[in-house]
Design a protein around this motif. Structure first.
Motif, mmCIF file in Angstrom:
data_model
loop_
_atom_site.group_PDB
_atom_site.id
_atom_site.type_symbol
_atom_site.label_atom_id
_atom_site.label_comp_id
_atom_site.label_asym_id
_atom_site.label_seq_id
_atom_site.Cartn_x
_atom_site.Cartn_y
_atom_site.Cartn_z
ATOM 1 N N ALA A 13 -30.725 25.460 20.597
ATOM 2 C CA ALA A 13 -30.117 24.339 20.512
ATOM 3 C C ALA A 13 -31.005 23.470 21.446
ATOM 4 N N GLY A 14 -31.169 24.029 22.131
ATOM 5 C CA GLY A 14 -31.738 22.710 23.106
ATOM 6 C C GLY A 14 -30.151 21.966 23.844
ATOM 7 N N VAL A 15 -29.032 22.737 24.076
ATOM 8 C CA VAL A 15 -27.543 22.027 23.998
ATOM 9 C C VAL A 15 -27.188 22.443 24.964
ATOM 10 N N GLY A 16 -27.771 23.335 25.733
ATOM 11 C CA GLY A 16 -27.076 24.357 26.600
ATOM 12 C C GLY A 16 -27.561 23.930 27.910
ATOM 13 N N VAL A 17 -27.733 24.682 28.901
ATOM 14 C CA VAL A 17 -27.898 24.822 30.090
ATOM 15 C C VAL A 17 -29.323 24.742 30.584
ATOM 16 N N ASP A 18 -30.143 24.568 30.733
ATOM 17 C CA ASP A 18 -31.673 24.456 30.838
ATOM 18 C C ASP A 18 -32.139 23.779 32.046
ATOM 19 N N PRO A 19 -32.715 25.133 32.388
ATOM 20 C CA PRO A 19 -33.511 24.721 34.163
ATOM 21 C C PRO A 19 -34.796 23.756 33.985
ATOM 22 N N ARG A 20 -35.315 23.939 32.708
ATOM 23 C CA ARG A 20 -36.911 23.168 32.415
ATOM 24 C C ARG A 20 -36.354 21.534 31.792
ATOM 25 N N GLY A 21 -34.818 21.294 31.414
ATOM 26 C CA GLY A 21 -34.798 19.915 31.040
ATOM 27 C C GLY A 21 -35.830 19.619 29.833
ATOM 28 N N GLY A 22 -35.673 18.495 29.561
ATOM 29 C CA GLY A 22 -36.372 17.396 28.533
ATOM 30 C C GLY A 22 -36.754 18.367 27.147
ATOM 31 N N ARG A 23 -36.101 19.590 26.792
ATOM 32 C CA ARG A 23 -36.747 20.023 25.690
ATOM 33 C C ARG A 23 -35.577 19.738 24.387
ATOM 34 N N HIS A 24 -36.897 19.381 23.295
ATOM 35 C CA HIS A 24 -35.757 18.225 22.472
ATOM 36 C C HIS A 24 -36.272 19.632 20.553
ATOM 37 N N PHE A 25 -35.300 19.453 20.626
ATOM 38 C CA PHE A 25 -35.713 20.138 19.205
ATOM 39 C C PHE A 25 -37.197 19.380 18.560
ATOM 40 N N ASN A 26 -37.994 19.420 17.758
ATOM 41 C CA ASN A 26 -39.517 19.239 17.536
ATOM 42 C C ASN A 26 -39.583 19.109 15.939
ATOM 43 N N LEU A 27 -38.958 17.784 14.778
ATOM 44 C CA LEU A 27 -38.808 19.167 13.849
ATOM 45 C C LEU A 27 -40.044 18.645 12.118
ATOM 46 N N GLU A 28 -40.353 17.965 13.567
ATOM 47 C CA GLU A 28 -42.275 17.923 12.299
ATOM 48 C C GLU A 28 -42.766 19.099 12.899
ATOM 49 N N LYS A 29 -42.724 19.458 14.210
ATOM 50 C CA LYS A 29 -43.556 20.812 14.720
ATOM 51 C C LYS A 29 -42.643 21.708 13.683
ATOM 52 N N GLN A 30 -41.787 21.900 13.545
ATOM 53 C CA GLN A 30 -41.200 23.241 12.829
ATOM 54 C C GLN A 30 -41.318 23.514 11.615
ATOM 55 N N THR A 31 -41.424 22.568 11.091
ATOM 56 C CA THR A 31 -41.407 21.703 9.824
ATOM 57 C C THR A 31 -43.108 22.207 9.129
ATOM 58 N N GLY A 32 -44.199 21.990 10.320
ATOM 59 C CA GLY A 32 -45.109 22.877 9.946
ATOM 60 C C GLY A 32 -45.458 24.352 9.669
ATOM 61 N N LEU A 33 -44.810 24.391 11.289
ATOM 62 C CA LEU A 33 -44.668 26.561 11.252
ATOM 63 C C LEU A 33 -44.403 26.538 9.841
ATOM 64 N N TYR A 34 -42.865 26.018 9.629
ATOM 65 C CA TYR A 34 -42.245 27.250 8.768
ATOM 66 C C TYR A 34 -42.030 26.770 7.596
ATOM 67 N N ASP A 35 -42.329 25.654 6.851
ATOM 68 C CA ASP A 35 -42.341 25.209 5.523
ATOM 69 C C ASP A 35 -43.808 24.373 5.477
ATOM 70 N N ALA A 36 -44.479 24.462 6.005
ATOM 71 C CA ALA A 36 -45.700 23.477 5.291
ATOM 72 C C ALA A 36 -46.089 22.850 4.157
#
Length: 65
Positions: A13-36
């Motif tokens: 979900a991008g809310v935990g501890v993430d060593p890479r940081g700066g990750r965000h859920f990209n709604l447009e990308k996910q929509t294109g992949l899974y509900d085009a």
């Protein structure tokens, strides 16, 4: 095992501890992949004109309001 499960869900979900940081859920990308074709959104948003479009723009620093 329970803690591992919670940690994995937080990471995904991008809310935990993430060593890479700066990750965000990209709604447009996910929509294109899974509900085009938009069938899923059409099914669940049908007749609901009061959808709050601002919900997809929250960052961890905005939570909770």
């Amino acid at each position: 095992m329970l803690a591992v499960n919670w940690g994995n869900w937080q990471y995904i979900a991008g809310v935990g501890v993430d060593p890479r940081g700066g990750r965000h859920f990209n709604l447009e990308k996910q929509t294109g992949l899974y509900d085009a074709d938009g069938l899923y959104q059409d099914k669940w948003l049908e007749g609901n004109e009061s959808v709050d479009e601002s919900l997809d723009s929250f960052d961890i620093v905005d939570w909770p309001r």
